[in-house]
Design an enzyme around this catalytic site. Structure first.
Site, PDB file in Angstrom:
ATOM      1  N   ALA A  69      37.529  60.829  48.629  1.00 57.32           N
ATOM      2  CA  ALA A  69      38.919  60.377  48.456  1.00 57.32           C
ATOM      3  C   ALA A  69      39.913  61.502  48.732  1.00 57.32           C
ATOM      4  O   ALA A  69      39.613  62.660  48.446  1.00 57.32           O
ATOM      5  CB  ALA A  69      39.119  59.868  47.025  1.00 57.32           C
ATOM      6  N   PRO A  70      41.060  61.188  49.315  1.00 59.65           N
ATOM      7  CA  PRO A  70      41.572  59.847  49.643  1.00 59.65           C
ATOM      8  C   PRO A  70      41.076  59.282  50.981  1.00 59.65           C
ATOM      9  O   PRO A  70      41.437  58.165  51.319  1.00 59.65           O
ATOM     10  CB  PRO A  70      43.093  60.065  49.685  1.00 59.65           C
ATOM     11  CG  PRO A  70      43.247  61.491  50.114  1.00 59.65           C
ATOM     12  CD  PRO A  70      42.093  62.235  49.502  1.00 59.65           C
ATOM     13  N   GLU A 130      33.142  58.638  46.046  1.00 55.04           N
ATOM     14  CA  GLU A 130      34.164  59.340  45.267  1.00 55.04           C
ATOM     15  C   GLU A 130      33.931  58.992  43.798  1.00 55.04           C
ATOM     16  O   GLU A 130      34.135  57.841  43.408  1.00 55.04           O
ATOM     17  CB  GLU A 130      35.564  58.886  45.728  1.00 55.04           C
ATOM     18  CG  GLU A 130      36.704  59.324  44.823  1.00 55.04           C
ATOM     19  CD  GLU A 130      36.752  60.827  44.565  1.00 55.04           C
ATOM     20  OE1 GLU A 130      36.737  61.613  45.518  1.00 55.04           O
ATOM     21  OE2 GLU A 130      36.791  61.209  43.377  1.00 55.04           O
ATOM     22  N   ASP A 139      33.060  67.752  51.310  1.00 59.72           N
ATOM     23  CA  ASP A 139      34.406  68.330  51.281  1.00 59.72           C
ATOM     24  C   ASP A 139      34.742  68.512  49.801  1.00 59.72           C
ATOM     25  O   ASP A 139      35.395  67.678  49.187  1.00 59.72           O
ATOM     26  CB  ASP A 139      35.378  67.370  51.978  1.00 59.72           C
ATOM     27  CG  ASP A 139      36.764  67.957  52.109  1.00 59.72           C
ATOM     28  OD1 ASP A 139      36.881  69.172  52.335  1.00 59.72           O
ATOM     29  OD2 ASP A 139      37.750  67.192  51.973  1.00 59.72           O
ATOM     30  N   CYS A 165      39.415  73.623  50.832  1.00 55.15           N
ATOM     31  CA  CYS A 165      40.755  74.028  51.260  1.00 55.15           C
ATOM     32  C   CYS A 165      41.163  75.257  50.445  1.00 55.15           C
ATOM     33  O   CYS A 165      42.268  75.343  49.931  1.00 55.15           O
ATOM     34  CB  CYS A 165      41.758  72.886  51.120  1.00 55.15           C
ATOM     35  SG  CYS A 165      41.912  72.260  49.459  1.00 55.15           S
TER      36      CYS A 165
HETATM   37  N1  SAM Z   1      37.526  64.533  51.778  1.00 56.11           N
HETATM   38  C1  SAM Z   1      38.787  64.107  51.206  1.00 56.11           C
HETATM   39  C2  SAM Z   1      39.757  63.840  52.328  1.00 56.11           C
HETATM   40  O1  SAM Z   1      39.598  64.380  53.425  1.00 56.11           O
HETATM   41  O2  SAM Z   1      40.684  63.048  52.126  1.00 56.11           O
HETATM   42  C3  SAM Z   1      39.307  65.104  50.197  1.00 56.11           C
HETATM   43  C4  SAM Z   1      38.306  65.405  49.121  1.00 56.11           C
HETATM   44  S1  SAM Z   1      38.902  66.402  47.826  1.00 56.11           S
HETATM   45  C5  SAM Z   1      38.967  67.955  48.522  1.00 56.11           C
HETATM   46  C6  SAM Z   1      37.503  66.505  46.790  1.00 56.11           C
HETATM   47  C7  SAM Z   1      37.124  65.203  46.087  1.00 56.11           C
HETATM   48  O3  SAM Z   1      35.903  65.411  45.383  1.00 56.11           O
HETATM   49  C8  SAM Z   1      38.139  64.739  45.052  1.00 56.11           C
HETATM   50  O4  SAM Z   1      38.573  63.437  45.359  1.00 56.11           O
HETATM   51  C9  SAM Z   1      37.363  64.748  43.739  1.00 56.11           C
HETATM   52  O5  SAM Z   1      37.692  63.697  42.862  1.00 56.11           O
HETATM   53  C10 SAM Z   1      35.928  64.615  44.217  1.00 56.11           C
HETATM   54  N2  SAM Z   1      34.929  65.132  43.255  1.00 56.11           N
HETATM   55  C11 SAM Z   1      35.143  65.760  42.077  1.00 56.11           C
HETATM   56  N3  SAM Z   1      33.963  66.028  41.485  1.00 56.11           N
HETATM   57  C12 SAM Z   1      32.994  65.573  42.304  1.00 56.11           C
HETATM   58  C13 SAM Z   1      31.578  65.552  42.238  1.00 56.11           C
HETATM   59  N4  SAM Z   1      30.932  66.074  41.207  1.00 56.11           N
HETATM   60  N5  SAM Z   1      30.904  64.991  43.246  1.00 56.11           N
HETATM   61  C14 SAM Z   1      31.550  64.465  44.313  1.00 56.11           C
HETATM   62  N6  SAM Z   1      32.894  64.468  44.433  1.00 56.11           N
HETATM   63  C15 SAM Z   1      33.602  65.021  43.442  1.00 56.11           C
END
Ligand code: SAM
Length: 430
Positions: A111-112, A133, A178, A231
C-alpha cells in the site's frame, strides 16, 4: 528545514565532500511525477491528451513524467485511472525486477500501490500478482487504487508475511519488498517523518525489515528474483541490510542502486536486486475447498453481462460472502487468508445482482452501453450528481473521452449516479 542533528551527522559522515550539495537539496521544492497507466493507454497517447504540462521522462521509468507542483490527483483523468501520481525516485525499484507477462509476482508491502501499479502494467493482465498490505485500512486504499487502474489479475491480501510464507513456499518468480523504513527520503513531503526519526527508530526499522525479508526469502522460487527497497538513506536499512540478507539466504546480490536527492531528480530511494540461482519452483497447494458459492449469483451476473457487454466473457467466477470475482486461470484462491479481493470484483448478489465499481474500471471500455462525457461533464458525474442522457433504461458505464469512470443507471432519460462515495471528486483530492 529543521532536520534532526543526529541524522545530519550521519549523512555528513557517509557523504563527506558531497554533504553540502545534499544539504542544499532541501532548499528545492519536492520533485513530482506521474506514471502513465499503460493498462489503459500508452505513454505517447497520454502525452497527446495530458491535462497539465508534462516535463521530461523519469530516466529509470519510461512511463513516468516529471510535472510541476499542480495537484494531478484532482484531475478527471486521475479518476479514470490514466495515471498514478508517484514520487519519481520511488519509480526506480519495480522496473529492476524485470517482470514479464505470465509470471508469479508478489508485492509484499504494497500500500498504497504505486509499485504494484508498475508491476501490474508490466504483466499486462497475465500471470499471478499478489499485493499484500498487513494494515487493513491501507489494504483498502491499495484495493481502490488498483481498481481505479483497472488491474485484472491481482489478489489483495492483508496478511502478515509469515502467513503468506506458509501458503507460498518457493512459489514466486519475482518478489518486491518495499519495506517500511525510517523514511529519510520523505522529510520534504511528510513533516511526520522528521518527527518520528531517531537512531532508535532506524534500528527498529532495520530489525523489522530483516524479519520481513526472511519471510520473503521463503517464497522465492529457484531462478527467481527479489528487489528490496526503502525510501531511506541509513546504511543499516540499505546496503548493510542487503548484504546481510544475501549472505543469510545464499542469494546472489546482483545490484544496488541508491538515488540521493542531490544527485538524482527525486527525493531519494534505495533498491537492491537479488537472485536465487537454484532451488525448486513449487506449485500452489490450495488449502481447504475454496471455490463454489452461489450458482444463482453467477447466473444473474451472466445475464447482466449479456445485457451490458453484449456477450458472455466465460471468465472463471468465484463467489465469497455474496461478492463475485472474475479470476484469471491459475489464480491461487486464498480464501483462508485475510483477503480484500481477487481478480476483478464483478459485483454483489443478494437475490439481485449489483455491479461493482471495479468491474466498470476494468471492463467498462467494452460495454455496449457507454455514456461518454466531456471533461467538464465528467466533473459533474464525479461530484455524484445525476445526468441527463437519451439511453435505454438500465445499467450503463459512464466515462470520459471513452475511458470508464463508473456506473450509472438510466431511467427514462435520467442517469442515476452509482459512483461509490469514496470514488467521488469531493472525497478524494491531492
Ligand atoms: N510499495 C508501496 C508503494 O509503492 O505505494 C509503499 C510501501 S510503504 C514504503 C511500506 C508498507 O509496508 C506500508 O504500507 C506498511 O503498512 C507496510 N508494512 C508495515 N509492516 C509490515 C510488515 N510486517 N509486513 C509487510 N508490510 C508491512
Amino acid at each position: 528545514m529543521n532536520l534532526p542533528s543526529q541524522f545530519l551527522g550521519r549523512m555528513r559522515d557517509s557523504l563527506k565532500g558531497d554533504y553540502p550539495a545534499f544539504l542544499r537539496s532541501y532548499d528545492d521544492p519536492p520533485r513530482r511525477a506521474v506514471r502513465v497507466n499503460t493498462l489503459k493507454l500508452s505513454a505517447e497517447e497520454f502525452e497527446r491528451i495530458a491535462p497539465f504540462p508534462l516535463g521530461e521522462r523519469v530516466p529509470w521509468e519510461p512511463r513516468g513524467f516529471y510535472i510541476g507542483q499542480e495537484k494531478a490527483g484532482a484531475d478527471v483523468y486521475h479518476f479514470a485511472g490514466l495515471f498514478y501520481s508517484q514520487e519519481p525516485s520511488a519509480m526506480c525499484a519495480a522496473p529492476m525486477l524485470g517482470v514479464r507477462a505470465g509470471e508469479r509476482v508478489l508485492d509484499l508491502c504494497a500500500a498504497p500501490g504505486g509499485k504494484t501499479g508498475q508491476l501490474a502494467a508490466d504483466m499486462g493482465g497475465s500471470g499471478v500478482l499478489v499485493a499484500n498490505e498487513p494494515d487493513f485500512g491501507r489494504a483498502e486504499i491499495l484495493s481502490r487504487n488498483l481498481e481505479r487502474l483497472g488491474v485484472r489479475n491481482c489478489t489483495v491480501t492483508a496478511a502478515r508475511p509469515e502467513q503468506l510464507a506458509a501458503r507460498f513456499p518457493a512459489y514466486f518468480d519475482k518478489i518486491l519488498v518495499d519495506a517500511p523504513c525510517s523514511g529519510e527520503g520523505m522529510f520534504k513531503k511528510e513533516a511526520e517523518a522528521v518527527l518520528h526519526w531517531s537512531e532508535r527508530n532506524v534500528a527498529l526499522c532495520a530489525a523489522r525489515q530483516r524479519e520481513i525479508l526472511d519471510e520473503a526469502a521463503k517464497m522465492l522460487a529457484g531462478g527467481g528474483r527479489l528487489v528490496y527497497s526503502t525510501c531511506t538513506f541509513s546504511e543499516e536499512e540499505d546496503e548493510r541490510q542487503a548484504e546481510s540478507f544475501a549472505a543469510r539466504h545464499g542469494l546472489k546480490l546482483i545490484a544496488m542502486k541508491k538515488l540521493l536527492p542531490h544527485e538524482a531528480a527525486g527525493e531519494g530511494h534505495f533498491a537492491a536486486l537479488f537472485e536465487r540461482e537454484d532451488g525448486e519452483r513449487r506449485a500452489f497447494e490450495a488449502g481447504r475447498a475454496e471455490s463454489g458459492g452461489s450458482k444463482e449469483g453467477v447466473r444473474a451476473y451472466r445475464a447482466f453481462e449479456r445485457e451490458t457487454f453484449g456477450a458472455e466473457s466465460g471468465e472463471k467466477i468465484v463467489v465469497r460472502g455474496g461478492r463475485l470475482f472474475a479470476v484469471p486461470d491459475g489464480t491461487p484462491l486464498l480464501f483462508g487468508l485475510p483477503l480484500r479481493g481477487t481478480g476483478v470484483e464483478l459485483g454483489t448478489f443478494d437475490g439481485r445482482f449489483k455491479p461493482s465499481h471495479a468491474l466498470a474500471m476494468a471492463r467498462g471500455g467494452e460495454a455496449a452501453r457507454f455514456l461518454s462525457l466531456t471533461r467538464a461533464e465528467a466533473e459533474v458525474y464525479l461530484r455524484g450528481e445525476t445526468l441527463a442522457a437519451d439511453l435505454p433504461d438500465g445499467w450503463c458505464v459512464v466515462g470520459v473521452d471513452g475511458f470508464p469512470l463508473g456506473w450509472g443507471k438510466a431511467v427514462r432519460g435520467t442517469v442515476k449516479n452509482h459512483l461509490p462515495k469514496g470514488a467521488r471528486r469531493m472525497a478524494q483530492t491531492g
